[in-house]
Design a protein around this motif. Structure first.
Motif, PDB file in Angstrom:
ATOM      1  N   GLU A 127       0.839  -1.210   0.000  1.00 26.37           N
ATOM      2  CA  GLU A 127       0.000   0.000   0.000  1.00 26.37           C
ATOM      3  C   GLU A 127       0.874   1.260   0.000  1.00 26.37           C
ATOM      4  O   GLU A 127       0.601   2.227  -0.721  1.00 26.37           O
ATOM      5  N   GLU A 128       1.949   1.241   0.783  1.00 25.73           N
ATOM      6  CA  GLU A 128       2.828   2.423   0.899  1.00 25.73           C
ATOM      7  C   GLU A 128       3.518   2.714  -0.434  1.00 25.73           C
ATOM      8  O   GLU A 128       3.549   3.857  -0.891  1.00 25.73           O
ATOM      9  N   LEU A 132       3.269   5.885  -3.787  1.00 26.49           N
ATOM     10  CA  LEU A 132       4.389   6.697  -4.301  1.00 26.49           C
ATOM     11  C   LEU A 132       4.436   6.742  -5.832  1.00 26.49           C
ATOM     12  O   LEU A 132       5.193   7.512  -6.416  1.00 26.49           O
ATOM     13  N   ILE A 133       3.638   5.885  -6.476  1.00 25.05           N
ATOM     14  CA  ILE A 133       3.712   5.794  -7.932  1.00 25.05           C
ATOM     15  C   ILE A 133       3.007   6.983  -8.577  1.00 25.05           C
ATOM     16  O   ILE A 133       1.851   7.273  -8.286  1.00 25.05           O
ATOM     17  N   PRO A 155       9.089  -5.136   0.802  1.00 22.65           N
ATOM     18  CA  PRO A 155       9.852  -6.215   1.456  1.00 22.65           C
ATOM     19  C   PRO A 155      10.737  -6.978   0.473  1.00 22.65           C
ATOM     20  O   PRO A 155      10.369  -7.143  -0.689  1.00 22.65           O
ATOM     21  N   LYS A 156      11.887  -7.436   0.977  1.00 30.60           N
ATOM     22  CA  LYS A 156      12.812  -8.201   0.136  1.00 30.60           C
ATOM     23  C   LYS A 156      12.375  -9.660   0.136  1.00 30.60           C
ATOM     24  O   LYS A 156      12.469 -10.341   1.157  1.00 30.60           O
ATOM     25  N   LEU A 237      -1.108  -2.597  -8.224  1.00 30.30           N
ATOM     26  CA  LEU A 237      -1.278  -1.554  -7.210  1.00 30.30           C
ATOM     27  C   LEU A 237      -2.216  -2.051  -6.112  1.00 30.30           C
ATOM     28  O   LEU A 237      -3.212  -2.725  -6.383  1.00 30.30           O
ATOM     29  N   TYR A 238      -1.909  -1.685  -4.902  1.00 30.20           N
ATOM     30  CA  TYR A 238      -2.657  -2.188  -3.743  1.00 30.20           C
ATOM     31  C   TYR A 238      -4.087  -1.641  -3.679  1.00 30.20           C
ATOM     32  O   TYR A 238      -4.325  -0.465  -3.897  1.00 30.20           O
ATOM     33  N   HIS A 239      -5.040  -2.535  -3.360  1.00 29.89           N
ATOM     34  CA  HIS A 239      -6.410  -2.097  -3.054  1.00 29.89           C
ATOM     35  C   HIS A 239      -7.146  -3.199  -2.302  1.00 29.89           C
ATOM     36  O   HIS A 239      -6.746  -4.367  -2.321  1.00 29.89           O
TER      37      HIS A 239
END
Length: 274
Positions: A127-128, A132-133, A155-156, A237-239
């Protein structure tokens, strides 16, 4: 449009104008221009129409907005309408929350094979990072850069390999991945004639596996699915998913079970109705 159309990119959307705007911009930047965009819109409001009209005014790509009234989750119906509205022999399916890397369309076209469908993957952003995109990040392709993602809190994990730019590495990972090549609506391509032959999507199906089911009928009809999850790259993209419904998922499972059991190649509930 002077170039011959070699593909139709079918982008499904529903009331996510902010994401759709970014996604459309990623197609404006593609390394090839020999494709059209069909927006399969399952009843979005005027905000989405505004985004589409604005994009049309800024791009040389042919853009067709196929819309139907909002009457619950009817993605299968709008996708069938979008298939009919397409003008090329080859279809690339994706979603309005998936940003395409610059070589996305070129890769699908380069790897296409007769009687085959290409099963791509997607890389999920947090989400973070999704927040930024913007156009600048997409234009510079920073969002596909592993270092940039890690710097910004992604996260890696092993899944970062999905963003490889190495042809050798992508072919190797496509070969060894345990993930089956299926029809995943976020990133898949096929010949229009192959999906028409099975009568498109089954319109009884709501959210959950509706894309897999059409792929299963295509497989039953002799179409081979090839794995390209490390080659054709898009970012999800997060949703949230408010439309997820357990009862619907059970009904969809039942339809898929019947498709597998009967080895169905055709649905009576698709593009052509009796």
């Amino acid at each position: 449009m002077s170039q011959e159309l070699k593909a139709s990119v079918i982008i499904s959307t529903y009331n996510q104008p902010k994401w759709l705007k970014l996604v459309l911009y990623s197609y404006h930047l593609q390394s090839v221009k020999c494709f059209e965009i069909i927006i399969a819109d399952d009843g979005s409001d005027e905000n989405t129409k505004t985004v589409v009209e604005d994009f049309k005014s800024k791009t040389d790509l042919k853009v067709v907005h196929v819309w139907q009234e909002d009457d619950g989750f009817r993605k299968t119906e709008i996708l069938n309408k979008a298939i009919l509205a397409s003008d090329s022999r080859y279809l690339i399916f994706t979603d309005g929350d998936c940003i395409a890397r610059q070589d996305f369309v070129e890769t699908h076209l380069k790897l296409q094979k007769p009687s085959c469908a290409l099963s791509g993957g997607y890389f999920k952003l947090t989400e973070e990072v999704s927040g930024l995109i913007d156009n600048h990040v997409i234009k510079n392709q920073k969002c596909f850069d592993v270092d940039w993602l890690l710097e910004n809190g992604q996260p890696k994990t092993f899944k970062l390999n999905k963003l490889t730019t190495s042809d050798f590495k992508s072919r190797f990972l496509n070969t060894i991945t345990p993930t089956k090549a299926t029809f995943d609506g976020m990133n898949v391509s096929c010949y229009k004639s192959d999906i028409i032959a099975v009568n498109g999507f089954d319109e009884r199906m709501k959210y959950g596996g509706e894309d897999r089911e059409v792929g299963e009928r295509m497989m039953n009809n002799g179409v081979k699915f090839l794995q390209i999850r490390y080659s054709a790259i898009c970012l999800h993209l997060y949703h949230d998913r408010p439309y997820k419904n357990e009862q619907v998922l059970l009904e969809n499972k039942s339809i898929r079970k019947e498709t597998k059991k009967a080895k169905s190649k055709f649905t009576e509930f698709g593009i052509r109705k009796n």
